[in-house]
Design a protein around this motif. Structure first.
Motif, PDB file in Angstrom:
ATOM      1  N   LEU A 315       0.825  -1.209   0.000  1.00 27.41           N
ATOM      2  CA  LEU A 315       0.000   0.000   0.000  1.00 27.41           C
ATOM      3  C   LEU A 315       0.859   1.259   0.000  1.00 27.41           C
ATOM      4  CD1 LEU A 315      -2.914  -0.915   2.439  1.00 27.41           C
ATOM      5  CD2 LEU A 315      -2.925  -0.836  -0.040  1.00 27.41           C
ATOM      6  N   ILE A 316       1.929   1.265   0.782  1.00 26.40           N
ATOM      7  CA  ILE A 316       2.840   2.410   0.781  1.00 26.40           C
ATOM      8  C   ILE A 316       3.409   2.625  -0.617  1.00 26.40           C
ATOM      9  CG2 ILE A 316       5.098   3.217   1.578  1.00 26.40           C
ATOM     10  CD1 ILE A 316       3.023   3.613   3.671  1.00 26.40           C
ATOM     11  N   GLU A 317       3.823   1.529  -1.236  1.00 20.22           N
ATOM     12  CA  GLU A 317       4.418   1.587  -2.569  1.00 20.22           C
ATOM     13  C   GLU A 317       3.467   2.188  -3.584  1.00 20.22           C
ATOM     14  OE1 GLU A 317       7.124  -1.587  -4.768  1.00 20.22           O
ATOM     15  OE2 GLU A 317       5.000  -2.130  -4.909  1.00 20.22           O
ATOM     16  N   ASN A 318       2.207   1.771  -3.540  1.00 16.48           N
ATOM     17  CA  ASN A 318       1.261   2.192  -4.558  1.00 16.48           C
ATOM     18  C   ASN A 318       0.544   3.499  -4.222  1.00 16.48           C
ATOM     19  OD1 ASN A 318       1.274  -0.143  -6.547  1.00 16.48           O
ATOM     20  ND2 ASN A 318       0.970  -1.214  -4.613  1.00 16.48           N
ATOM     21  N   THR A 319       0.414   3.794  -2.926  1.00 18.00           N
ATOM     22  CA  THR A 319      -0.201   5.059  -2.547  1.00 18.00           C
ATOM     23  C   THR A 319       0.724   6.230  -2.854  1.00 18.00           C
ATOM     24  OG1 THR A 319      -1.479   3.993  -0.789  1.00 18.00           O
ATOM     25  CG2 THR A 319      -1.221   6.383  -0.665  1.00 18.00           C
ATOM     26  N   PHE A 320       2.027   6.047  -2.563  1.00 17.22           N
ATOM     27  CA  PHE A 320       2.991   7.141  -2.735  1.00 17.22           C
ATOM     28  C   PHE A 320       3.883   6.948  -3.958  1.00 17.22           C
ATOM     29  CE2 PHE A 320       2.032   6.806   1.828  1.00 17.22           C
ATOM     30  CZ  PHE A 320       1.517   8.075   2.043  1.00 17.22           C
ATOM     31  N   GLU A 321       3.579   5.909  -4.770  1.00 22.36           N
ATOM     32  CA  GLU A 321       4.275   5.668  -6.032  1.00 22.36           C
ATOM     33  C   GLU A 321       5.792   5.580  -5.847  1.00 22.36           C
ATOM     34  OE1 GLU A 321       2.993   8.586  -8.812  1.00 22.36           O
ATOM     35  OE2 GLU A 321       0.929   7.862  -8.872  1.00 22.36           O
ATOM     36  N   ILE A 322       6.186   4.721  -4.935  1.00 17.85           N
ATOM     37  CA  ILE A 322       7.604   4.459  -4.710  1.00 17.85           C
ATOM     38  C   ILE A 322       7.855   2.967  -4.851  1.00 17.85           C
ATOM     39  CG2 ILE A 322       8.001   6.458  -3.212  1.00 17.85           C
ATOM     40  CD1 ILE A 322       7.684   4.656  -0.806  1.00 17.85           C
ATOM     41  N   ASP A 323       9.074   2.606  -5.232  1.00 22.62           N
ATOM     42  CA  ASP A 323       9.429   1.198  -5.443  1.00 22.62           C
ATOM     43  C   ASP A 323      10.003   0.600  -4.163  1.00 22.62           C
ATOM     44  OD1 ASP A 323       8.638   1.217  -8.102  1.00 22.62           O
ATOM     45  OD2 ASP A 323      10.604   1.907  -8.799  1.00 22.62           O
ATOM     46  N   ILE A 324       9.319  -0.408  -3.634  1.00 24.97           N
ATOM     47  CA  ILE A 324       9.788  -1.111  -2.442  1.00 24.97           C
ATOM     48  C   ILE A 324       9.967  -2.596  -2.736  1.00 24.97           C
ATOM     49  CG2 ILE A 324       9.273  -1.728  -0.046  1.00 24.97           C
ATOM     50  CD1 ILE A 324       7.623   0.820   0.161  1.00 24.97           C
ATOM     51  N   ILE A 325       8.960  -3.179  -3.377  1.00 24.48           N
ATOM     52  CA  ILE A 325       8.956  -4.616  -3.668  1.00 24.48           C
ATOM     53  C   ILE A 325       9.384  -4.851  -5.106  1.00 24.48           C
ATOM     54  CG2 ILE A 325       7.526  -6.696  -3.733  1.00 24.48           C
ATOM     55  CD1 ILE A 325       5.707  -5.279  -1.689  1.00 24.48           C
TER      56      ILE A 325
END
Length: 375
Positions: A315-325
């Motif tokens: 959710l963090i990745e897709n809400t704030f458009e950052i690459d984590i996974i």
């Protein structure tokens, strides 16, 4: 033919291989190239995922159904009924029905060979509720019942006076569990009404010369008007209320219960020195039940915390458009985490047998057929 345009939404990053289009004339979001109901979901097509979902998961679910049925039978024996055991029955029942609908779908579609063809249009909604919605509701209930049990046990062992003022009876626990089931249904109710299935004629996978009627999923207007907002609210609610809050509460209470156990053991040893064996034995039995609960909750946290944290990072990745996974690893991680959760379900009966003399004795009597009474 209506004009369409790509409608990139944050949830597409999770299902990155699914094509999503926006029908501008009807304001509907339409999934295409999808196989959960008729067309293949690419994120489920890895060999690892196919092996686990086709062979490992069904076996674990079957074992869970057998073991949890035995747990329910034992704990519902008249001499075994107590508020704590009623909660454990609720957990066993919830875990059992988290897997049972999935096993039923697997038997019809995979074991009987019906997965060679697209899912028939008449089966689309049934497939969705058996493989997603019903398991989700019962797993949510299992999490909340576990939290309720831990809270009840902590109050009982740490605040005995308050517990005696407002006694936790079996009937009150039953009402609590039923309330949790109702809330669990309501918390996911939107997923029942957020979309509908439309028929679509496609070339048969079995016979290319034939066509079959399968389906695609269409979001209803109230969701299509704000897809990003709907999924953001729904999944953040799941992460916060179903994963993070229960996990934090359980971690804190588990630590407090361990501290309480150490204090109670010191009191028990003091009672033994005073030759008050009856009170010492009563405290020992209470400590044994609490110790068993600590192990059950620890196992629960061992598999649920990683799953909750993974969902949180998605959710963090897709809400704030950052690459984590890493791209392409979603299905492998999800499959592994779900398998670990399934693996934990049948382990509870091992904990009960290993740490509860009363449960162990009653369990043995199921196979000997002897009548007995345990004081």
């Amino acid at each position: 033919m209506p004009d369409t345009q790509n409608n990139t939404s944050w949830f597409e990053a999770v299902f990155s291989d699914i094509t999503v289009t926006h029908n501008t004339s009807s304001n509907e979001i339409v999934f295409t190239d999808i196989m959960a109901y008729g067309l293949e979901l690419n994120y489920l097509s890895s060999p690892y995922t196919n092996i686990v979902t086709s062979y490992v998961a069904p076996v674990l679910i079957f074992i869970t159904i057998v073991t949890n049925t035995l747990v329910v039978i034992v704990l519902l024996k008249k001499h075994m009924r107590s508020p704590t055991n009623v909660y454990l029955v609720g957990i066993a029942f919830s875990d059992m029905f988290t897997g049972f609908p999935v096993l039923a779908a697997w038997l019809y579609f995979s074991a009987m060979g019906n997965d060679r063809e697209y899912v028939p249009y008449d089966w689309c909604f049934a497939y969705r509720i058996t493989t997603y919605l019903i398991p989700l509701i019962f797993h949510t209930a299992s999490i909340w019942i576990t939290m309720a049990l831990t809270i009840q046990r902590y109050i009982y062992v740490s605040h005995g006076l308050k517990a005696r003022r407002w006694p936790c009876t079996n009937i009150r626990v039953i009402y609590c569990i039923l309330t949790i089931y109702v809330i669990s249904i309501l918390s996911h109710l939107s997923e029942f009404i957020s979309s509908t299935f439309k028929p679509i004629e496609v070339t048969s996978r079995v016979d290319p010369n034939q066509t079959v009627i399968t389906c695609f999923e269409v979001f209803n207007t109230w969701v299509a008007d704000g897809v990003d907002l709907y999924f953001t609210i729904y999944f953040w609610f799941r992460v916060i209320c179903i994963n993070l809050i229960p996990s934090i509460v359980l971690v804190v209470l588990n630590v407090l219960l361990i501290c309480t156990l150490r204090s109670a053991e010191r009191r028990r040893m003091l009672l033994l020195k005073r030759n008050e064996r009856r009170l010492s034995m009563k405290l020992k039995e209470s400590n044994s039940t609490t110790s068993m609960l600590v192990v059950v909750v620890s196992l629960f946290l061992l598999v649920e915390l990683p799953a909750g944290m993974f969902t949180f990072f998605v959710l963090i990745e897709n809400t704030f458009e950052i690459d984590i996974i890493a791209k392409g690893s979603f299905s492998i991680i999800t499959t592994t985490l779900n398998t670990l959760i399934l693996l934990s379900f049948p382990l509870n009966i091992c904990i009960y047998c290993g740490m509860s003399r009363q449960f162990r004795t009653t369990f043995k009597q199921l196979f000997s057929g002897h009548c007995f009474t345990i004081n």
